[in-house]
Structures are given as structure tokens and as C-alpha cells.
Design a protein around this motif. Structure first.
Motif: not given
Length: 94
Positions: A14-16, A77-83
Motif C-alpha cells: 500500500a501507499m500511505l 490506505a484503502y479505506g475500511a470497506d475497500q480491499r
């Protein structure tokens, strides 16, 4: 004659955007996973060591991340509901 050794593969997870503890700049940080594998005849057989780290894209400093914190950083990084690997969800306006 047996040919054996080890190899290391690095995967970007991921990128943060975080504030770097080294240069104190808000910059992108790459969350990466490094896996060291035992190889036999250049074929990866057994994972020997896995570590996760954040690397600042501004100054290049790297910081090891405990395995317990990796899922939280990916969720950030991706949000709670996104993988990872899934397209971003579009929200409709009414």
C-alpha cells in the motif's frame, strides 16, 4: 552437487501519506513486505523470514512495522470497506 541459497522478494502492499519520523515531512510512505526464501536449484522452497516496513519516498528512511499493525495500515490506505486490488466504490448523489 546441490545448489542452495536464499532469495528475497519485496512486495508493495500500500501507499500511505504520513509524517516521516526522520525528515518530518508529510510524504508518501510505501508499505512493503520482504520475504526471504530458502532456494534449491534456484527454486523457492521455504519462507525463512517475513518482515514488513514503511519506506519514506522523500528521504528514503525505512521503519520496521510490527505484524499486528499491518492490517490497520492497509485498512487506512484503502479505506475500511475497500480491499487491495478492488476498484474504488462510486457513491451516488440523490
Amino acid at each position: 552437487m546441490l545448489i542452495w541459497g536464499w532469495s528475497r522478494k519485496i512486495h508493495q502492499l500500500a501507499m500511505l501519506t504520513l509524517v516521516c519520523a526522520n525528515c518530518h515531512n508529510p510524504s508518501a510512505h510505501a508499505l512493503r513486505k520482504a520475504v526471504t526464501m530458502f532456494t534449491l536449484f534456484f527454486i523457492p522452497i521455504i519462507p525463512l523470514k517475513t518482515r514488513h516496513f514503511l519506506e519514506c519516498t522523500f528521504c528514503g528512511a525505512a521503519y520496521e512495522v510490527p505484524k499486528d499493525n499491518v492490517h490497520a495500515l492497509i485498512a487506512q490506505a484503502y479505506g475500511a470497506d475497500q480491499r487491495p486490488g478492488q476498484p474504488a466504490q462510486q457513491h451516488e448523489r440523490h
